[in-house]
Design a protein around this motif. Structure first.
Motif, PDB file in Angstrom:
ATOM      1  N   GLU A   8      -4.841  22.627  14.257  1.00  0.00           N
ATOM      2  CA  GLU A   8      -4.895  23.041  12.849  1.00  0.00           C
ATOM      3  C   GLU A   8      -6.014  22.307  12.119  1.00  0.00           C
ATOM      4  OE1 GLU A   8      -2.183  23.320   8.804  1.00  0.00           O
ATOM      5  OE2 GLU A   8      -1.247  22.590  10.649  1.00  0.00           O
ATOM      6  N   VAL A   9      -6.206  21.037  12.434  1.00  0.00           N
ATOM      7  CA  VAL A   9      -7.301  20.271  11.827  1.00  0.00           C
ATOM      8  C   VAL A   9      -8.640  20.854  12.275  1.00  0.00           C
ATOM      9  CG1 VAL A   9      -8.406  18.000  11.660  1.00  0.00           C
ATOM     10  CG2 VAL A   9      -5.902  18.191  11.591  1.00  0.00           C
ATOM     11  N   GLU A  10      -8.759  21.202  13.548  1.00  0.00           N
ATOM     12  CA  GLU A  10      -9.985  21.832  14.054  1.00  0.00           C
ATOM     13  C   GLU A  10     -10.241  23.161  13.340  1.00  0.00           C
ATOM     14  OE1 GLU A  10     -12.284  20.625  16.144  1.00  0.00           O
ATOM     15  OE2 GLU A  10     -11.163  18.762  16.293  1.00  0.00           O
ATOM     16  N   THR A  11      -9.180  23.924  13.103  1.00  0.00           N
ATOM     17  CA  THR A  11      -9.304  25.186  12.373  1.00  0.00           C
ATOM     18  C   THR A  11      -9.780  24.942  10.948  1.00  0.00           C
ATOM     19  OG1 THR A  11      -7.584  26.205  13.717  1.00  0.00           O
ATOM     20  CG2 THR A  11      -8.023  27.232  11.591  1.00  0.00           C
ATOM     21  N   THR A  31       1.205  14.294  14.107  1.00  0.00           N
ATOM     22  CA  THR A  31      -0.249  14.243  14.045  1.00  0.00           C
ATOM     23  C   THR A  31      -0.634  13.334  12.895  1.00  0.00           C
ATOM     24  OG1 THR A  31      -0.394  16.482  14.905  1.00  0.00           O
ATOM     25  CG2 THR A  31      -2.348  15.631  13.774  1.00  0.00           C
ATOM     26  N   VAL A  32      -1.593  12.466  13.150  1.00  0.00           N
ATOM     27  CA  VAL A  32      -2.116  11.560  12.130  1.00  0.00           C
ATOM     28  C   VAL A  32      -3.582  11.928  11.918  1.00  0.00           C
ATOM     29  CG1 VAL A  32      -2.590   9.171  11.513  1.00  0.00           C
ATOM     30  CG2 VAL A  32      -0.542   9.728  12.840  1.00  0.00           C
ATOM     31  N   LEU A  33      -3.915  12.222  10.688  1.00  0.00           N
ATOM     32  CA  LEU A  33      -5.278  12.564  10.307  1.00  0.00           C
ATOM     33  C   LEU A  33      -5.768  11.512   9.323  1.00  0.00           C
ATOM     34  CD1 LEU A  33      -7.774  14.424   9.889  1.00  0.00           C
ATOM     35  CD2 LEU A  33      -6.408  15.649   8.189  1.00  0.00           C
ATOM     36  N   MET A  34      -6.930  10.947   9.596  1.00  0.00           N
ATOM     37  CA  MET A  34      -7.532   9.984   8.681  1.00  0.00           C
ATOM     38  C   MET A  34      -8.848  10.558   8.171  1.00  0.00           C
ATOM     39  SD  MET A  34      -6.766   6.358  10.546  1.00  0.00           S
ATOM     40  CE  MET A  34      -6.772   6.908  12.220  1.00  0.00           C
ATOM     41  N   THR A  35      -8.986  10.577   6.855  1.00  0.00           N
ATOM     42  CA  THR A  35     -10.229  11.031   6.242  1.00  0.00           C
ATOM     43  C   THR A  35     -10.905   9.834   5.586  1.00  0.00           C
ATOM     44  OG1 THR A  35      -9.148  11.648   4.161  1.00  0.00           O
ATOM     45  CG2 THR A  35      -9.328  13.360   5.843  1.00  0.00           C
ATOM     46  N   GLU A  36     -12.192   9.970   5.349  1.00  0.00           N
ATOM     47  CA  GLU A  36     -12.956   8.844   4.804  1.00  0.00           C
ATOM     48  C   GLU A  36     -12.477   8.429   3.413  1.00  0.00           C
ATOM     49  OE1 GLU A  36     -16.994  10.094   5.243  1.00  0.00           O
ATOM     50  OE2 GLU A  36     -16.941   9.784   7.405  1.00  0.00           O
ATOM     51  N   SER A  37     -11.942   9.374   2.657  1.00  0.00           N
ATOM     52  CA  SER A  37     -11.341   9.071   1.357  1.00  0.00           C
ATOM     53  C   SER A  37     -10.429  10.224   0.965  1.00  0.00           C
ATOM     54  CB  SER A  37     -12.410   8.850   0.278  1.00  0.00           C
ATOM     55  OG  SER A  37     -12.949  10.091  -0.129  1.00  0.00           O
ATOM     56  N   ARG A  38      -9.690  10.053  -0.105  1.00  0.00           N
ATOM     57  CA  ARG A  38      -8.792  11.126  -0.552  1.00  0.00           C
ATOM     58  C   ARG A  38      -9.542  12.278  -1.199  1.00  0.00           C
ATOM     59  NH1 ARG A  38      -4.829   8.956  -4.967  1.00  0.00           N
ATOM     60  NH2 ARG A  38      -4.119  11.070  -4.726  1.00  0.00           N
ATOM     61  N   ASP A  39     -10.841  12.069  -1.478  1.00  0.00           N
ATOM     62  CA  ASP A  39     -11.628  13.079  -2.188  1.00  0.00           C
ATOM     63  C   ASP A  39     -12.559  13.890  -1.296  1.00  0.00           C
ATOM     64  OD1 ASP A  39     -10.485  12.193  -4.602  1.00  0.00           O
ATOM     65  OD2 ASP A  39     -11.971  10.600  -4.750  1.00  0.00           O
ATOM     66  N   THR A  40     -12.388  13.832   0.014  1.00  0.00           N
ATOM     67  CA  THR A  40     -13.269  14.577   0.902  1.00  0.00           C
ATOM     68  C   THR A  40     -12.895  16.061   0.933  1.00  0.00           C
ATOM     69  OG1 THR A  40     -11.864  14.211   2.824  1.00  0.00           O
ATOM     70  CG2 THR A  40     -13.595  12.559   2.401  1.00  0.00           C
ATOM     71  N   ALA A  41     -13.818  16.857   1.437  1.00  0.00           N
ATOM     72  CA  ALA A  41     -13.565  18.296   1.576  1.00  0.00           C
ATOM     73  C   ALA A  41     -12.402  18.548   2.533  1.00  0.00           C
ATOM     74  CB  ALA A  41     -14.830  18.997   2.064  1.00  0.00           C
ATOM     75  N   ARG A  46      -2.485  23.213   2.962  1.00  0.00           N
ATOM     76  CA  ARG A  46      -1.772  23.689   4.149  1.00  0.00           C
ATOM     77  C   ARG A  46      -0.359  23.118   4.168  1.00  0.00           C
ATOM     78  NH1 ARG A  46      -5.360  25.511   8.464  1.00  0.00           N
ATOM     79  NH2 ARG A  46      -7.418  25.766   7.530  1.00  0.00           N
ATOM     80  N   PRO A  47       0.636  23.945   4.514  1.00  0.00           N
ATOM     81  CA  PRO A  47       2.024  23.478   4.485  1.00  0.00           C
ATOM     82  C   PRO A  47       2.320  22.428   5.549  1.00  0.00           C
ATOM     83  CG  PRO A  47       1.882  25.719   5.364  1.00  0.00           C
ATOM     84  CD  PRO A  47       0.510  25.350   4.902  1.00  0.00           C
ATOM     85  N   GLY A  48       3.209  21.507   5.189  1.00  0.00           N
ATOM     86  CA  GLY A  48       3.731  20.528   6.137  1.00  0.00           C
ATOM     87  C   GLY A  48       2.997  19.200   6.194  1.00  0.00           C
ATOM     88  N   TRP A  49       1.826  19.118   5.584  1.00  0.00           N
ATOM     89  CA  TRP A  49       1.066  17.867   5.614  1.00  0.00           C
ATOM     90  C   TRP A  49       1.538  16.957   4.496  1.00  0.00           C
ATOM     91  CZ3 TRP A  49      -1.996  16.362   9.473  1.00  0.00           C
ATOM     92  CH2 TRP A  49      -2.412  17.337  10.383  1.00  0.00           C
ATOM     93  N   MET A  50       1.751  15.680   4.817  1.00  0.00           N
ATOM     94  CA  MET A  50       2.193  14.699   3.835  1.00  0.00           C
ATOM     95  C   MET A  50       1.148  13.583   3.740  1.00  0.00           C
ATOM     96  SD  MET A  50       6.179  14.435   4.956  1.00  0.00           S
ATOM     97  CE  MET A  50       5.757  14.362   6.695  1.00  0.00           C
ATOM     98  N   GLU A  51       1.092  12.961   2.603  1.00  0.00           N
ATOM     99  CA  GLU A  51       0.201  11.835   2.364  1.00  0.00           C
ATOM    100  C   GLU A  51       1.073  10.618   2.054  1.00  0.00           C
ATOM    101  OE1 GLU A  51      -3.478  13.168   0.012  1.00  0.00           O
ATOM    102  OE2 GLU A  51      -1.997  14.756  -0.372  1.00  0.00           O
ATOM    103  N   PRO A  52       1.520   9.923   3.096  1.00  0.00           N
ATOM    104  CA  PRO A  52       2.490   8.846   2.888  1.00  0.00           C
ATOM    105  C   PRO A  52       1.926   7.688   2.085  1.00  0.00           C
ATOM    106  CG  PRO A  52       1.655   8.791   5.116  1.00  0.00           C
ATOM    107  CD  PRO A  52       1.101  10.028   4.470  1.00  0.00           C
ATOM    108  N   GLY A  53       2.760   7.171   1.181  1.00  0.00           N
ATOM    109  CA  GLY A  53       2.390   5.984   0.420  1.00  0.00           C
ATOM    110  C   GLY A  53       1.279   6.178  -0.572  1.00  0.00           C
ATOM    111  N   ASP A  54       0.987   7.400  -0.920  1.00  0.00           N
ATOM    112  CA  ASP A  54      -0.111   7.665  -1.830  1.00  0.00           C
ATOM    113  C   ASP A  54       0.420   8.164  -3.158  1.00  0.00           C
ATOM    114  OD1 ASP A  54      -2.734   7.744  -2.621  1.00  0.00           O
ATOM    115  OD2 ASP A  54      -3.138   9.699  -1.760  1.00  0.00           O
TER     116      ASP A  54
END
Length: 80
Positions: free
Chosen positions: A17-20, A49-59, A67-75
């Motif tokens: 899904e991340v690749e998509t 699945t764990v996804l790390m982005t460079e910041s919360r403001d990236t594309a 997208r449904p089901g993704w959570m941002e823990p502790g944010d």
């Protein structure tokens, strides 16, 4: 000192899904490098699945929030 990476999690194996999402961004003119991906992995023992982005403001972060089901823990929630 650099900022910590922004984390998203989702139950199960959602690496494809991340690749998509990256492919969708590419079609809109955002390269993989500019999307903000740091790392994506499926953690088998946690079955998530764990996804790390460079910041919360990236594309990529913006794309995953839609997208449904993704959570941002502790944010803190984003203001609308």
């Amino acid at each position: 000192m650099s900022e910590p990476y922004h984390v998203f999690i989702k139950p199960g194996d959602s690496v494809r899904e991340v690749e998509t999402a990256l492919d969708a961004l590419k079609k809109r003119g955002v390269s993989r490098n500019d999307a903000g991906l740091y790392k994506c992995m499926y953690v088998t023992r946690a079955n998530q699945t764990v996804l790390m982005t460079e910041s919360r403001d990236t594309a990529l972060a913006a794309e995953m929030r839609g997208r449904p089901g993704w959570m941002e823990p502790g944010d803190e929630p984003l203001d609308a």
